[in-house]
Scaffold this motif. Structure first.
Motif, PDB file in Angstrom:
ATOM      1  N   UNK A   1      39.646  37.363  41.935  1.00  0.00           N
ATOM      2  CA  UNK A   1      38.664  38.120  41.596  1.00  0.00           C
ATOM      3  C   UNK A   1      38.266  39.036  42.668  1.00  0.00           C
ATOM      4  N   UNK A   2      38.118  40.240  42.296  1.00  0.00           N
ATOM      5  CA  UNK A   2      37.780  41.393  43.099  1.00  0.00           C
ATOM      6  C   UNK A   2      36.147  41.787  42.837  1.00  0.00           C
ATOM      7  N   UNK A   3      35.344  41.179  43.831  1.00  0.00           N
ATOM      8  CA  UNK A   3      33.952  41.277  43.675  1.00  0.00           C
ATOM      9  C   UNK A   3      33.328  42.679  44.533  1.00  0.00           C
ATOM     10  N   UNK A   4      33.944  43.580  44.662  1.00  0.00           N
ATOM     11  CA  UNK A   4      33.753  44.734  45.523  1.00  0.00           C
ATOM     12  C   UNK A   4      33.255  45.949  44.381  1.00  0.00           C
ATOM     13  N   UNK A   5      32.734  46.728  45.016  1.00  0.00           N
ATOM     14  CA  UNK A   5      32.308  48.027  44.257  1.00  0.00           C
ATOM     15  C   UNK A   5      33.494  49.054  44.009  1.00  0.00           C
ATOM     16  N   UNK A   6      33.393  49.806  42.928  1.00  0.00           N
ATOM     17  CA  UNK A   6      34.673  50.418  42.412  1.00  0.00           C
ATOM     18  C   UNK A   6      35.416  51.430  43.245  1.00  0.00           C
ATOM     19  N   UNK A   7      34.397  51.976  44.119  1.00  0.00           N
ATOM     20  CA  UNK A   7      34.818  52.936  45.151  1.00  0.00           C
ATOM     21  C   UNK A   7      35.733  52.232  46.117  1.00  0.00           C
ATOM     22  N   UNK A   8      35.595  50.967  46.170  1.00  0.00           N
ATOM     23  CA  UNK A   8      36.392  50.279  47.358  1.00  0.00           C
ATOM     24  C   UNK A   8      37.769  49.977  46.380  1.00  0.00           C
TER      25      UNK A   8
ATOM     26  N   UNK B   1      32.760  54.649  27.727  1.00  0.00           N
ATOM     27  CA  UNK B   1      34.164  54.120  27.756  1.00  0.00           C
ATOM     28  C   UNK B   1      34.582  53.674  29.326  1.00  0.00           C
ATOM     29  N   UNK B   2      34.122  54.167  30.113  1.00  0.00           N
ATOM     30  CA  UNK B   2      34.530  54.015  31.702  1.00  0.00           C
ATOM     31  C   UNK B   2      34.056  52.630  31.947  1.00  0.00           C
ATOM     32  N   UNK B   3      32.792  52.121  31.745  1.00  0.00           N
ATOM     33  CA  UNK B   3      32.577  50.749  32.233  1.00  0.00           C
ATOM     34  C   UNK B   3      33.335  49.766  31.503  1.00  0.00           C
ATOM     35  N   UNK B   4      33.677  50.047  30.316  1.00  0.00           N
ATOM     36  CA  UNK B   4      34.659  49.270  29.333  1.00  0.00           C
ATOM     37  C   UNK B   4      35.937  49.009  29.996  1.00  0.00           C
ATOM     38  N   UNK B   5      36.683  50.067  30.309  1.00  0.00           N
ATOM     39  CA  UNK B   5      37.868  50.158  31.066  1.00  0.00           C
ATOM     40  C   UNK B   5      37.864  49.425  32.471  1.00  0.00           C
ATOM     41  N   UNK B   6      36.812  49.669  33.084  1.00  0.00           N
ATOM     42  CA  UNK B   6      36.430  49.248  34.516  1.00  0.00           C
ATOM     43  C   UNK B   6      36.575  47.470  34.478  1.00  0.00           C
ATOM     44  N   UNK B   7      36.083  46.947  33.311  1.00  0.00           N
ATOM     45  CA  UNK B   7      35.746  45.528  33.201  1.00  0.00           C
ATOM     46  C   UNK B   7      37.078  44.932  33.053  1.00  0.00           C
ATOM     47  N   UNK B   8      38.392  45.626  32.524  1.00  0.00           N
ATOM     48  CA  UNK B   8      39.361  44.835  31.765  1.00  0.00           C
ATOM     49  C   UNK B   8      40.144  44.270  33.055  1.00  0.00           C
ATOM     50  N   UNK B   9      40.687  42.988  32.722  1.00  0.00           N
ATOM     51  CA  UNK B   9      41.575  42.317  33.967  1.00  0.00           C
ATOM     52  C   UNK B   9      42.843  42.806  34.009  1.00  0.00           C
ATOM     53  N   UNK B  10      43.632  42.772  35.001  1.00  0.00           N
ATOM     54  CA  UNK B  10      44.959  43.145  35.398  1.00  0.00           C
ATOM     55  C   UNK B  10      46.042  41.891  35.042  1.00  0.00           C
TER      56      UNK B  10
ATOM     57  N   UNK C   1      46.449  39.034  33.546  1.00  0.00           N
ATOM     58  CA  UNK C   1      45.838  37.778  33.869  1.00  0.00           C
ATOM     59  C   UNK C   1      45.727  37.397  35.121  1.00  0.00           C
ATOM     60  N   UNK C   2      46.118  38.204  36.114  1.00  0.00           N
ATOM     61  CA  UNK C   2      45.846  37.795  37.557  1.00  0.00           C
ATOM     62  C   UNK C   2      44.801  38.331  38.243  1.00  0.00           C
ATOM     63  N   UNK C   3      44.187  39.637  37.863  1.00  0.00           N
ATOM     64  CA  UNK C   3      43.295  40.155  38.936  1.00  0.00           C
ATOM     65  C   UNK C   3      41.682  40.594  38.064  1.00  0.00           C
ATOM     66  N   UNK C   4      40.878  40.050  38.373  1.00  0.00           N
ATOM     67  CA  UNK C   4      39.681  40.019  37.572  1.00  0.00           C
ATOM     68  C   UNK C   4      38.567  40.888  38.421  1.00  0.00           C
ATOM     69  N   UNK C   5      37.567  41.116  37.806  1.00  0.00           N
ATOM     70  CA  UNK C   5      36.626  42.111  38.593  1.00  0.00           C
ATOM     71  C   UNK C   5      35.188  41.691  38.086  1.00  0.00           C
TER      72      UNK C   5
END
Ligand SMILES: Cc1cc2nc3c(=O)[nH]c(=O)nc-3n(C[C@H](O)[C@H](O)[C@H](O)COP(=O)(O)OP(=O)(O)OC[C@H]3O[C@@H](n4cnc5c(N)ncnc54)[C@H](O)[C@@H]3O)c2cc1C
Length: 542
Positions: A350-357, A497-506, A508-512
């Motif tokens: 789970x990446x709990x960092x801001x998106x610029x990171x 749309x950007x917020x929606x895209x940013x929230x989708x996981x990768x 099934x391994x990486x979640x935000x």
């Protein structure tokens, strides 16, 4: 010294406007003789870490690797909340990495011999009654003590003590922050009209039966009638609706600066209205909208999460690269204390960092489809000021929140207000300045280049304006600059749309999880961001 209002505003404008003219501003003011006795430091998030990521400094090859089932990167509220959820579901094999030497992120707090104090987040509003997960957390930690007639009873020590707020307007301190002292009948009518609208919007529901405005905001209605309000600025909305009272507009601008770090022209109308209509919690012993606060601000909540998660938290370690492989995620971690890199092989992250990171550490995901540059982060300066005593003139009505009308800052919070013995002479006050007079990027660069003395030039005239003769009583001023303080709910971000895209996981391994994925930087949003990511991760494992 002492500043009249005109002189104070001129000086503030000069100092705020002098961001490209730092040299000139310095010559104009110099280190003011009257500030010589003041001690203090310029602080902020770990600059070394920020530079390493931003400037792509080559970091030593990993010297060893280890396996962890689940990894959480970032120990702000979102990451800690994700960890709490995993632990509550019985998961034991997880680590939480944090680049700073402390957990808490923007809700970090410290203290001195006088008092604890916040460096960022300093309060939450009582929970919405349908927010069962938050209510459970508050109950777990003694913030809610019991229920009476089905309503939560909040710990009286944590409900903001009286007097809660005061506003300096036309040379007078009035109770409450909505201007009332010396305003005209027409102004009052507009203020009443706006709050009648907010009361109606608070309980308005969309066609799907959900509240039009809610917190967490993802629980609100999908009805287009309301969501379309995200496509215009709050200012345009107000102008279109005929609101032109300078006092009302000042107050709404102040609210957006206070909660979003931006002005009404820069936030969406949906976000602006959610500020007033989203909180609808009721309690057995508090009014709707009541504030919960502690001397250390939301550091109190951080400390509760930290003590629950103690064995799992690793500080002073920074994730530098996250690579998604077929059966694991490979995360390179730089140990800031040992100057050493190692690799963690995790099944899920789970990446709990801001998106610029995230933009810098995620190496092989197709997440680039989303436009990171659409996200605006409001910079802030926060100063903790220790006073040997408080000026007698302002002491009688000293409140938790103390705000000057028409000033660049949003005033100061008196950290000791919640202490039962707050009659003692020495005090700490926390001064908040959103850097929102220019676009965030410009304000951020200017903030990074400002010296400690230049910050004093911005802070002390405002304090003197509020409390003439305060300067000799100032023992120390510590200054903290948050370059990317909080996400701004800019037009079309929350429901775009950007917020929606940013929230989708990768894969099934990486979640935000981060408050920037909500669009509104509140404890409640981070708390739910963390839980949502943890739930999605557990769902994949079923
Ligand atoms: C001045 C100010 C005042 C505020 N006041 C309030 C308030 O009164 N009430 C309120 O509810 N909210 C307030 N907020 C908003 C506050 O930001 C949120 O409530 C919340 O604390 C954000 O939590 P987060 O976990 O989403 O983000 P963050 O706090 O940004 O946490 C992210 C964490 O990730 C870490 N990190 C980043 N990169 C890496 C890496 N590569 N490796 C490891 N770790 C990394 C960071 O160091 C940080 O600890 C305020 C914010 C500011 C700036």
């Amino acid at each position: 010294m002492g500043f009249n209002r005109k002189g104070f505003l001129l000086r503030s404008a000069l100092v705020m406007g002098g961001i490209f003219l730092n040299g000139c501003v310095r010559k104009l003011s110099g280190r003011n003789e009257k500030y010589r006795h003041i001690k203090g430091h310029l602080k902020g998030p770990d600059e070394k870490a920020g530079h390493m990521l931003r400037d792509k400094i080559v970091i030593a090859e990993p010297s060893y690797s280890k396996k962890v089932k689940t990894l959480i990167i970032g120990a702000g509220i979102s990451g800690l909340s994700a960890g709490r959820w995993l632990k509550k579901q019985g998961m034991a094999d997880f680590e939480i990495l944090e680049l700073e030497d402390h957990a808490g992120g923007n809700a970090h707090s410290e203290g001195n011999t006088v008092s604890s104090y916040p460096w960022g987040a300093h309060y939450i509003t009582i929970a919405n009654n349908d927010d069962e997960l938050l209510i459970d957390f508050l109950k777990e930690n003694g913030v809610i003590t019991h229920f009476e007639n089905g309503l939560p009873f909040y710990n009286e020590f944590y409900l903001c003590f009286d007097p809660e707020e005061r506003l300096l307007i036309k040379g007078q301190w009035q109770e409450g922050l909505i201007p009332k002292f010396g305003i005209s009948q027409q102004d009052q009518e507009q203020i009443d009209k706006f709050f009648a609208l907010c009361n109606q919007l608070k309980y308005a529901k969309g066609e799907d039966g959900k509240y039009a405005f809610n917190i967490p905001l993802d629980a609100s209605s999908e009805d287009k009638r309301y969501r379309d309000l995200d496509q215009m600025s709050f200012k345009d909305y107000l102008v279109k609706a005929g609101y032109n009272s300078a006092y009302l507009l000042w107050y709404l601008n102040y609210c957006c600066k206070d909660d979003y770090g931006q002005q009404i022209k820069d936030v969406s109308a949906w976000a602006g209205l959610n500020y007033f209509a989203g909180h609808k919690g009721t309690a057995a012993n508090a009014e709707s909208g009541a504030v919960l606060t502690w001397p250390e601000g939301n550091g109190f909540l951080v400390n509760k999460l930290k003590s629950y998660l103690k064995p799992h938290i690793r500080t002073s370690v920074m994730a530098t690269s996250v690579v998604s492989n077929k059966d694991h995620v490979e995360v390179d971690v730089f140990d800031m204390l040992k100057n050493q890199t190692y690799t963690i092989l995790a099944e899920q992250v789970i990446i709990a960092c801001p998106q610029f990171v995230n933009k810098r550490i995620l190496k092989n995901t197709d997440r680039n489809l989303f436009d990171y540059d659409q996200l605006n982060y409001a910079p802030w300066m926060v100063a903790n000021i220790t006073l040997t005593d408080f000026p007698a003139s302002g002491l009688q009505t000293l409140s938790w929140d103390n705000v000057p009308y028409g000033a660049p800052s949003v005033g100061y919070v008196y950290s000791g207000h919640q202490q039962v013995d707050h009659g003692k002479q020495a005090k700490v006050i926390t001064f908040y300045l959103p850097l929102c007079d220019r676009e965030p990027r410009v304000s951020r660069l200017a903030a990074y280049s400002r010296s400690y003395d230049q910050w004093l030039d911005m802070i002390i005239p405002e304090l003197e304006y509020m409390h003439p003769e305060i300067t000799p009583l100032i023992e120390s001023v510590d200054v903290w600059v948050w370059g990317h303080g909080m996400i701004s709910p800019s037009v079309n971000y929350i429901w775009g749309e950007d917020r929606k895209k940013a929230r989708s996981s990768v894969a099934g391994q990486i979640f935000f999880a981060h408050t920037d994925l909500s669009g509104i930087s509140l404890f409640e949003e981070g708390f739910h961001q963390g839980i949502n990511a943890a739930k999605s991760l557990l769902e994949v494992n079923r």
